[in-house]
Motif scaffolding. Structure first.
Motif, short mmCIF file in Angstrom:
data_model
loop_
_atom_site.label_atom_id
_atom_site.label_comp_id
_atom_site.label_asym_id
_atom_site.label_seq_id
_atom_site.Cartn_x
_atom_site.Cartn_y
_atom_site.Cartn_z
N ILE A 110 0.84 -1.19 0.00
CA ILE A 110 0.00 0.00 0.00
C ILE A 110 0.88 1.25 0.00
O ILE A 110 2.01 1.22 0.49
N ALA A 111 0.36 2.33 -0.58
CA ALA A 111 1.06 3.61 -0.58
C ALA A 111 0.76 4.35 0.71
O ALA A 111 -0.40 4.46 1.12
N MET A 112 1.79 4.85 1.37
CA MET A 112 1.63 5.55 2.64
C MET A 112 1.56 7.05 2.42
O MET A 112 2.26 7.60 1.57
N ASP A 113 0.74 7.72 3.21
CA ASP A 113 0.63 9.17 3.19
C ASP A 113 0.67 9.64 4.64
O ASP A 113 -0.36 9.65 5.33
N LEU A 114 1.87 10.01 5.12
CA LEU A 114 2.01 10.38 6.52
C LEU A 114 1.34 11.71 6.84
O LEU A 114 1.18 12.05 8.02
N SER A 115 0.95 12.47 5.83
CA SER A 115 0.24 13.72 6.09
C SER A 115 -1.24 13.49 6.35
O SER A 115 -1.94 14.39 6.81
N ALA A 116 -1.73 12.29 6.07
CA ALA A 116 -3.15 11.96 6.29
C ALA A 116 -3.33 11.31 7.65
O ALA A 116 -2.51 10.52 8.09
N LYS A 117 -4.43 11.64 8.31
CA LYS A 117 -4.68 11.08 9.64
C LYS A 117 -4.77 9.57 9.61
O LYS A 117 -4.39 8.89 10.57
N ASP A 118 -5.27 9.01 8.48
CA ASP A 118 -5.39 7.55 8.37
C ASP A 118 -4.19 6.93 7.67
O ASP A 118 -4.21 5.74 7.32
N LEU A 119 -3.13 7.70 7.46
CA LEU A 119 -1.91 7.27 6.78
C LEU A 119 -2.16 6.79 5.35
O LEU A 119 -1.29 6.18 4.73
N GLY A 120 -3.35 7.06 4.85
CA GLY A 120 -3.68 6.66 3.49
C GLY A 120 -4.28 5.28 3.36
O GLY A 120 -4.51 4.81 2.24
N ILE A 121 -4.58 4.61 4.48
CA ILE A 121 -5.10 3.24 4.39
C ILE A 121 -6.61 3.19 4.65
O ILE A 121 -7.20 2.10 4.64
N GLY A 122 -7.24 4.34 4.87
CA GLY A 122 -8.68 4.35 5.07
C GLY A 122 -9.09 3.73 6.39
O GLY A 122 -8.39 3.85 7.40
N ASP A 123 -10.21 3.03 6.38
CA ASP A 123 -10.77 2.47 7.61
C ASP A 123 -10.34 1.04 7.88
O ASP A 123 -10.82 0.43 8.84
N ARG A 124 -9.48 0.50 7.06
CA ARG A 124 -9.13 -0.91 7.27
C ARG A 124 -8.46 -1.11 8.63
O ARG A 124 -7.65 -0.29 9.06
N PRO A 125 -8.81 -2.17 9.33
CA PRO A 125 -8.26 -2.40 10.67
C PRO A 125 -6.82 -2.92 10.61
O PRO A 125 -6.42 -3.58 9.66
N VAL A 126 -6.05 -2.62 11.65
CA VAL A 126 -4.70 -3.17 11.81
C VAL A 126 -4.55 -3.61 13.26
O VAL A 126 -5.26 -3.12 14.15
N GLY B 75 2.79 7.99 12.75
CA GLY B 75 2.54 6.59 13.02
C GLY B 75 2.01 6.36 14.42
O GLY B 75 1.06 5.58 14.63
N LEU B 76 2.61 7.02 15.41
CA LEU B 76 2.16 6.85 16.79
C LEU B 76 0.76 7.43 16.98
O LEU B 76 -0.10 6.81 17.62
N ARG B 77 0.50 8.59 16.42
CA ARG B 77 -0.83 9.18 16.58
C ARG B 77 -1.90 8.32 15.91
O ARG B 77 -3.01 8.16 16.43
N PHE B 78 -1.56 7.73 14.77
CA PHE B 78 -2.48 6.80 14.12
C PHE B 78 -2.74 5.59 15.01
O PHE B 78 -3.89 5.15 15.20
N ALA B 79 -1.67 5.02 15.59
CA ALA B 79 -1.82 3.86 16.46
C ALA B 79 -2.66 4.20 17.68
O ALA B 79 -3.51 3.39 18.11
N GLN B 80 -2.45 5.38 18.25
CA GLN B 80 -3.26 5.78 19.41
C GLN B 80 -4.72 5.94 19.04
O GLN B 80 -5.61 5.53 19.79
N ASP B 81 -4.99 6.51 17.86
CA ASP B 81 -6.38 6.65 17.41
C ASP B 81 -7.05 5.29 17.26
O ASP B 81 -8.24 5.14 17.55
N ARG B 82 -6.28 4.30 16.81
CA ARG B 82 -6.84 2.97 16.61
C ARG B 82 -6.76 2.09 17.86
O ARG B 82 -7.34 1.00 17.89
N GLY B 83 -6.02 2.54 18.86
CA GLY B 83 -5.87 1.75 20.08
C GLY B 83 -5.04 0.49 19.87
O GLY B 83 -5.29 -0.53 20.50
N VAL B 84 -4.03 0.58 18.98
CA VAL B 84 -3.19 -0.58 18.70
C VAL B 84 -1.74 -0.25 19.06
O VAL B 84 -1.34 0.92 19.09
N PRO B 85 -0.93 -1.26 19.35
CA PRO B 85 0.46 -1.01 19.77
C PRO B 85 1.34 -0.52 18.62
O PRO B 85 1.03 -0.72 17.44
N TYR B 86 2.48 0.06 19.02
CA TYR B 86 3.31 0.80 18.07
C TYR B 86 4.78 0.64 18.45
O TYR B 86 5.14 0.63 19.63
#
Length: 360
Positions: free
Chosen positions: A60-76, A90-101
């Motif tokens: 997948i193409a990453m976009d660090l300027s996007a809140k979802d990193l460019g991956i949309g709503d897909r779970p990780v 990356g950390l802020r994305f992980a915190q939003d999703r509640g997943v480890p980083y």
């Protein structure tokens, strides 16, 4: 027992198409054939090629300027950042999703943004400050060696990178930043943390074959962890880039980490240990394996409960017995060396590792 990989969401490797990312993905794939992976990169074609080679992975193409990193709503299930993320995206994305980083790039003087992000949301997810030297290859063996001591007084680390070792663009940029831009390096000296500057940043240590190497001071997170965990009043880390011992013998290059501890045994008698962690594939296999093992611990893939929210160094998540077994499996080894100076008592690190491994 339930196969956790059948239900776990994909692990996102940001920078997964780079050299460290590819090693990490391959070690995860070898250990967990059904584990889904997202190989994130700036070059979509390259990320897709790597994903195709790994199997059960998507580029997948990453976009660090996007809140979802460019991956949309897909779970990780977890996020690993394998290059410098100056936006802490990356950390802020992980915190939003509640997943480890975990991130393996920021140096000691660059920890502020990630620590601040954690402080503001300490219960959001587990965050690993992963910039230990080769992600556990120094800290785990040094911590294991320290168990033979009553008191550890001195810890000296000498890392040797072969000048022909493979550096990806991200790793090369990290090393240049930490060795050239950061003019000072931290050490612990007589119980206090101090900055090595000027001539104090240069030093020498002996490689596995006894060759004296010119080195420069470096301050990866191992320095902080080893100081706090062992209480050693003197801890320093030096890096040399040159010809590795194996290549001087006419063999392929290797990565070498020289580790020396001195102090007293539990009965109060002087004790010293000197040994090396060696891998014939260079630095990247050790780094990739360390990241893979941290991700296993974070997500519970190793059979334990997933890591609770908190702020961690890698060594706190890596079981020593499991680490040494994996080190052997990927072709690495521990080599006992004679401590420098007059020492009355030593302990074999190879025997200690065997005992730890058998108890795991």
């Amino acid at each position: 027992m339930e196969d956790k990989t059948m239900s776990i969401n994909p692990i996102l490797l940001v920078g997964g198409s780079g050299i460290v990312g590819q090693h990490t993905a391959r070690y995860l794939r070898d250990a967990h054939p059904d584990l889904p992976l997202l190989i994130g990169g700036r070059d979509l074609d390259k990320a897709q090629r790597v994903a195709g080679d790994i199997g059960n992975a998507e580029g997948i193409a990453m976009d660090l300027s996007a809140k979802d990193l460019g991956i949309g709503d897909r779970p990780v299930s977890a996020v690993a950042v394998l290059f410098t993320d100056q936006q802490v995206a990356g950390l802020r994305f992980a915190q939003d999703r509640g997943v480890p980083y975990v991130n393996i790039s920021p140096g000691i003087i660059e920890l502020g943004p990630e620590v601040a992000a954690y402080i503001h949301r300490p219960d959001a997810s587990a965050a690993v400050l992963g910039t230990e030297w080769l992600v556990g290859a120094t800290s785990v063996p040094a911590m294991a060696a320290a168990t033979a001591f009553g008191d550890v007084e001195d810890i000296r680390i000498g890392a040797l990178l072969d000048e022909e070792d493979a550096f990806g663009p991200a790793a090369e940029a990290d090393l240049e930043r930490q060795t050239q831009v950061m003019a000072a390096a931290l050490e612990r000296r007589e119980g206090s943390f101090a900055w090595r500057t000027g001539e104090a940043t240069t030093s020498r240590f002996r490689s596995v074959d006894g060759t004296e190497m010119e080195a420069s001071a470096l301050s990866p997170n191992d320095l902080l962890g080893l100081s706090m965990a062992t209480g050693a009043p003197n801890v320093r880390f030096d890096l040399a880039i040159g010809v590795s011992s194996s290549r001087r013998r006419g063999e392929p290059l290797s990565a070498e980490i020289l580790i020396e501890l001195a102090g007293t045994d539990p009965e109060g008698s002087p004790l010293a240990m000197r040994f090396a962690v060696v891998h014939p594939g260079g630095q990247m296999p050790l780094t990739g394996s360390g990241v893979a093992m941290v991700l296993e611990s974070l997500t519970g893939l190793g059979g334990q409960a997933p890591t609770r929210p908190g702020l961690y160094f890698p060594y706190q998540l890596l079981d020593a017995g499991t680490y040494f077994a994996r080190l052997r499996d990927i072709g690495g080894s521990i080599v006992d060396l004679q401590p420098e100076g007059k020492i009355n008592k030593t302990v074999s690190m190879e025997h200690l590792v065997a005992d730890v491994r058998s108890a795991a």
